[in-house]
Design an enzyme around this catalytic site. Structure first.
Site, PDB file in Angstrom:
ATOM      1  N   ARG A 142      86.273 215.046  40.410  1.00 38.66           N
ATOM      2  CA  ARG A 142      86.921 215.005  38.973  1.00 38.66           C
ATOM      3  C   ARG A 142      87.161 213.605  38.328  1.00 38.66           C
ATOM      4  O   ARG A 142      86.990 213.713  37.071  1.00 38.66           O
ATOM      5  CB  ARG A 142      88.299 215.758  38.635  1.00 38.66           C
ATOM      6  N   HIS A 148      80.125 216.826  48.975  1.00 37.72           N
ATOM      7  CA  HIS A 148      81.192 216.910  49.869  1.00 37.72           C
ATOM      8  C   HIS A 148      81.357 215.663  50.911  1.00 37.72           C
ATOM      9  O   HIS A 148      81.210 215.803  52.184  1.00 37.72           O
ATOM     10  CB  HIS A 148      81.490 217.969  50.513  1.00 37.72           C
ATOM     11  N   GLY A 181      87.362 216.939  45.936  1.00 39.88           N
ATOM     12  CA  GLY A 181      87.634 217.348  44.489  1.00 39.88           C
ATOM     13  C   GLY A 181      88.161 216.419  43.643  1.00 39.88           C
ATOM     14  O   GLY A 181      87.639 216.385  42.422  1.00 39.88           O
TER      15      GLY A 181
END
Length: 377
Positions: free
Chosen positions: A203, A192, A199
């Site tokens: 991806r 993070h 997120g």
């Protein structure tokens, strides 16, 4: 230390083999240039962008995403959602270019930060393209006051991202590409490193790795559309929580995460295969119907998105058929007069949908079929 690749069992290897069979069939099907390929690729890219942003609460229709990709004002998406979609589009476009960057390509912290700035550059107060300087928590969907995951301390981010970049370039080279990409996703989202957008970046990194490995083009290999479906999104968060743990714990077993990703790839490959088959069938039927009316075949580029995506814009038709604005308007007017298209909206918001006069043979008819779970075999 990063979250490590698990040992794969015979079921995982069987699923990997099945995914390769489906993708090899797609490679063969797409080898010959086809008139509809550009529109199909744009549609698949839009589906991936829509899926990834939906997970974060920025929902937009695939048709609206396609409009944004072409620089058009979307019909339904608001300004905030459009900004998120446009940022992700920029990053995805760059990822598509990086697929052919050559052998001198290397992953770097600068590349990750550049991609993050493309996605989040409209949020300057969140310091896009820079590592976070404070603590960050992933809150529970059931209770925003509860931290479902606490990321590593900000002081650890530079060293952890450096370790991840080194692994991206040289780590576990013999592992299947789908497995390496899944682990890159897991480690980046667990580190993070940014204050927001982690997120979507994770991806996107997974998609980039597959593109670099030659696992079809990014738009054919991304699982972002699959992840954006509501039931899959819930499972996605659940498996990340189970595998990642409540805090950074890289010694945990990651097998469940890899299996989740392999299932996603298998089912998304099934979805893309159906989309390609449907596209070919619809285009062929449209081609025959247009020829029967004696119309120029360029009109296929107006009718195809109206049937497949639910609508077409004049500017989109101009681009796809390489026409002037006046010629595009004349063609659309003729299709409206024949009731093959129906005009909706006004001025800049005008778009066209399939009309009642469109021959039944070219209307999109699909028999719903369940996706097969490869691990149930």
């Amino acid at each position: 230390m990063l979250y490590a690749l698990p040992s794969l069992d015979r079921h995982d290897h069987r699923v990997l083999d099945e995914i390769e069979v489906i993708r090899e069939a797609l490679r063969i099907h797409l080898r010959a240039p086809r008139q509809w390929e550009g529109q199909l690729r744009r549609n698949l890219t839009a589906r991936a962008i829509a899926g990834s942003n939906t997970i974060e609460g920025y929902a937009a229709s695939v048709a609206d995403v396609e409009d944004i990709m072409l620089g058009e004002a979307p019909v339904d998406a608001g300004r905030a959602v459009s900004a998120e979609i446009e940022g992700y589009r920029q990053a995805m476009t760059y990822i598509q270019r990086l697929a052919d960057a050559g052998e001198d390509f290397r992953y770097s912290k600068e590349l990750l930060n550049a991609l993050h700035f493309m996605m989040q550059g409209h949020h300057l107060l969140k310091r896009p393209g820079w590592w976070r300087t404070g603590a960050v928590y992933v809150t529970s969907p059931e209770d925003p006051a509860t931290a479902a995951y606490t990321a590593p301390a900000a002081t650890d981010v530079p060293s952890l991202t450096a370790e991840l970049v080194a692994w991206l370039n040289d780590g576990d080279p013999q592992a299947p590409a789908l497995v390496r990409a899944a682990m890159a996703h897991l480690n980046l989202v667990a580190i993070h490193p940014w204050s927001d957008g982690n997120g979507r970046m994770s991806r996107a990194l997974q998609t980039l790795m597959l593109a670099r490995e030659g696992i079809l083009a990014p738009e054919f290999s991304s699982i972002e559309e699959w992840l954006g479906r509501a039931r899959n999104t819930y499972r996605y968060y659940d498996v990340l929580a189970d595998v990642g743990g409540p805090v950074w714990t890289p010694d945990r077993d990651t097998h469940a995460w890899v299996r989740f990703c392999l299932r996603a790839h298998h089912q998304q490959a099934q979805t893309v295969r159906r989309q390609v088959e449907t596209t070919a069938a619809v285009w062929t039927a449209l081609d025959e119907a247009v020829a029967g009316r004696g119309w120029p075949d360029r009109m296929l580029h107006a009718l195809y998105p109206a049937v497949m995506a639910g609508r077409v814009r004049r500017a989109t038709y101009e681009v796809d058929a390489e026409l002037s604005e006046q010629q595009a308007q004349r063609d659309l007017r003729e299709l409206v007069n024949a009731e093959w298209l129906t005009a909706r909206g006004q001025a800049q918001g005008r778009y066209y949908t399939a009309g009642k006069g469109l021959p039944e043979s070219v209307r999109l008819t699909r028999s719903p079929q369940p996706l097969r779970d490869p691990y149930d075999a």
